[in-house]
Write an enzyme that holds these catalytic residues in place. Structure first.
Site, PDB file in Angstrom:
ATOM      1  N   TYR A   5      -2.731  -0.820  10.499  1.00 55.33           N
ATOM      2  CA  TYR A   5      -2.730  -1.150   9.075  1.00 55.33           C
ATOM      3  C   TYR A   5      -1.429  -0.686   8.414  1.00 55.33           C
ATOM      4  O   TYR A   5      -0.768  -1.448   7.703  1.00 55.33           O
ATOM      5  CB  TYR A   5      -3.928  -0.493   8.399  1.00 55.33           C
ATOM      6  N   SER A  33       0.850  -1.192   0.000  1.00 53.51           N
ATOM      7  CA  SER A  33       0.000   0.000   0.000  1.00 53.51           C
ATOM      8  C   SER A  33       0.877   1.228   0.000  1.00 53.51           C
ATOM      9  O   SER A  33       2.029   1.204   0.459  1.00 53.51           O
ATOM     10  CB  SER A  33      -0.901   0.003   1.246  1.00 53.51           C
TER      11      SER A  33
END
Length: 678
Positions: free
Chosen positions: A568, A555
């Site tokens: 996350y 990501s």
């Protein structure tokens, strides 16, 4: 309007081809003769419709028929230069085509065009080939069928065989067909129904005779210690050996595999005569063109250890390659095509089953089906007589036939990922599903792995049949579940070449609201999960010795410090560094490890649909339905990122163009300057 003769032909062909007792996949051919009006002269013209080269009877459609003018085809007899030059006649078939001609005429067109019957069937039934490969096949033909079926000595398919069968029919008006020595059967009839009935009568009569008069145990007794292992044990052993065997079978070129532990295979391997009969090889040209002239058979008992089996397989493979090279050298001439590879296509493991190989899954599966046909043929021939396949010299003339080589050269160029086997985690939806879809479209076999088995299987079914994709359950935080998923992959397709670590979830919370449970869940699924998946994959990739790719869907959060996202983003940073570490470690094995950093993939995302989207929308003070556009507006390109954009990046990273790239992270974020890699 379709000619009634064609309608009858298609219907008959599909019925015959649907039953494996009649013929194998893509084996045999059927034809019909009839009259149509020539659009040029307005006069009636006699035509031959015959299954074209490479087609399959069970799925035959009108587009798969070659269409030829009978007057011109029969005139070829007048220019036939003789058996030594019969291959030249195939090129002449093109001058007999009617209209656009339909499919390419096969080498067997002559037996259909020259035999004086409206409908002709040429099939490869196990029962018929058993008679055709028996040492006293001619005597058995007379005993079983009387004068209704005539023996034809082995002759390579071609124009001369067509002339031979035509002459036999003319001399034997009472006959309904022939047994072709070493090959199969041909039958005919004035109507489509009569031809089909005659074909089935030959097949069923041969099968009934074998059942009534054949020896009960033609393969001898059971070899102690070679019996089939219990199902769980044999499949575990098959999975443990799969990577090694695929690597050996892919020494010359990468292969996709298929595994079966059907009783017909394990019973054969447990028999006393299995080594002796396997060494004789197959006979029907359709069989050995798919299976090679003979298999590699492991000569160890069922309870041999994995280590012992692997060591012995390497020895046997070396011997097999030397033997195949000797076979090629003994029969090749100056104008023979180059050797196509010396690796086995059929590998038999006593107590376990059979691995078969091909350029794609369908070819691998069909090769296995053909070897089962060969086992049935050997059983039938040995039960009545002695199995006597055609000679190696004749096999070579078929295998390295210039016409067969030309057929191979006409095959379409393979897609970029053909022959590659991909396992994608979290692939039942969103980015993972888009990746699986793109890889399948580029020719890969795909294992759709997801926490939800039902959704994984449904997603796989959307990609095609089980020759294209399978769905498996995979809790990536559970090492045993991951191993089970990879075991399923190697048993389905032979191995693994490409793994995508995509499974993930996200809990959007600030530091003080993030619990230890939240932290552990995020890290178990993505950091630990990716580690476990990569570890299981690496074991297979290293053993195969074929290189491979590992892709991490990380990501932009792995490098960008966004708000309220501690667990996350930290785990994505962990994944990003795993890419670098594994690129260094696995590079010596030819395995490339790369990462992709998407941002804001809202549409179709399982993570966003599960609540992450609502949390991020609240964080940024926008409506959830506007979140995709919000992410787009903050990028340089002002364009929303969708799952297919990430799939495109996976395709490029794992394709041939970036074959020298490893340790790279590709941003797929429409340009987020704060996430630029440094």
């Amino acid at each position: 309007m379709t000619n009634p003769a064609v309608t009858d032909l298609i219907t008959r062909s599909n019925r015959l081809g649907a039953d494996p007792k009649n013929t194998n996949y893509a084996g045999g051919n059927t034809s019909a003769k009839g009259t149509e009006t020539d659009p040029v002269t307005g006069e009636p013209v006699e035509l031959l419709w015959v299954k074209g080269s490479g087609g399959d009877l069970g799925t035959l459609k009108e587009s798969g028929l070659a269409v030829l003018r009978l007057d011109r085809f029969r005139s070829l007899v007048n220019v036939y230069p003789g058996v030594d030059r019969e291959d030249e006649m195939v090129a002449a078939f093109d001058y007999c085509l009617h209209g656009k001609g339909g499919a390419a005429p096969s080498i067997d067109t002559a037996m259909h065009g020259l035999v004086d019957a409206n409908h002709v069937d040429h099939l490869h039934p196990d029962s018929g080939i058993a008679i055709a490969t028996a040492a006293d096949g001619e005597e058995l033909t007379a005993k079983i069928f009387g004068d209704k079926v005539v023996w034809v000595p082995w002759r390579r398919p071609g124009f001369q065989l067509g002339l031979d069968i035509a002459a036999i029919k003319d001399r034997n008006p009472q006959a309904i067909g022939t047994i072709l020595g070493g090959h199969g059967i041909t039958a005919w009839g004035d109507t489509s129904e009569e031809a089909e009935q005659n074909s089935l009568w030959i097949i069923e009569t041969a099968a009934a005779y074998i059942a009534e008069h054949g020896e009960a145990e033609p393969f001898g007794g059971v070899r102690a210690g070679f019996e089939a292992l219990p199902e769980v044990e044999r499949r575990a052993k098959a999975a443990a050996l799969a990577a090694t065997i695929r690597g050996l079978a892919s020494t010359d070129k990468p292969m996709v595999g298929h595994f079966t532990d059907a009783a017909v295979v394990t019973d054969f391997l447990a028999s006393e005569r299995a080594p002796e009969l396997a060494a004789l090889g197959t006979s029907c040209p359709d069989h050995f063109l798919r299976t090679k002239v003979k298999p590699l058979i492991l000569d160890l008992p069922a309870d041999a250890s994995i280590e012992e089996s692997i060591a012995r397989l390497h020895e046997l493979h070396e011997a097999y390659r030397a033997d195949y090279q000797a076979y090629y050298d003994a029969h090749a001439t100056a104008d023979s095509p180059a050797i196509r590879g010396a690796d086995p296509l059929i590998v038999l493991i006593p107590g376990v089953g059979m691995f078969s190989y091909g350029a794609n899954k369908q070819t691998a599966r069909v090769a296995g089906e053909f070897y089962i046909n060969a086992i049935n043929v050997m059983r039938g021939a040995e039960s009545l007589s002695t199995y006597t396949p055609i000679s190696d010299a004749e096999k070579f003339r078929i295998e390295y036939w210039a016409l067969e080589e030309a057929k191979l050269q006409r095959m379409p160029k393979p897609k970029t990922h053909q022959g590659r086997i991909a396992l994608v985690t979290g692939a039942a939806s969103g980015i993972g599903k888009a990746i699986a879809t793109r890889l399948a479209a580029e020719g890969a076999c795909v294992v759709v792995a997801d926490l939800d088995l039902e959704k994984a299987q449904a997603a796989a079914a959307e990609l095609g049949n089980t020759d294209v994709a399978i769905g498996v359950a995979a809790n990536v935080a559970d090492a045993d579940a991951i191993q089970a998923a990879f075991d399923a992959a190697v048993l389905a397709f032979g191995g693994v070449d490409l793994v995508v670590n995509n499974a993930g979830l996200s809990l959007s919370k600030p530091l003080l609201e993030t619990t230890e449970k939240d932290w552990d869940l995020q890290h178990d699924v993505m950091a630990k999960g990716s580690f476990l998946v990569s570890k299981a994959a690496a074991k297979i990739l290293i053993e195969q010795k074929l290189g491979g790719d590992v892709i991490y869907i990380s990501s932009k959060n792995s490098v960008f410090a966004g708000p309220n996202n501690i667990a996350y983003s930290a785990t994505k940073a962990d994944q990003a560094h795993q890419v670098r570490l594994l690129a260094v470690e696995l590079g010596e094995h030819g395995v490339r490890v790369n990462g992709i950093n998407p941002d804001g993939v809202v549409r179709g995302s399982g993570i966003f649909a599960a609540g992450w989207g609502a949390n991020r929308a609240a964080t940024y003070g926008v409506k959830e339905e506007d979140l995709g556009q919000f992410y787009a507006n903050r990028t340089i390109l002002k364009r929303e990122v969708v799952p297919e954009n990430v799939a495109d990046a996976v395709y490029v990273l794992t394709g041939p163009e970036l074959s020298r790239t490893t340790g790279l992270h590709i941003p797929v974020d429409s340009g987020v300057a704060a996430a630029f890699l440094r």
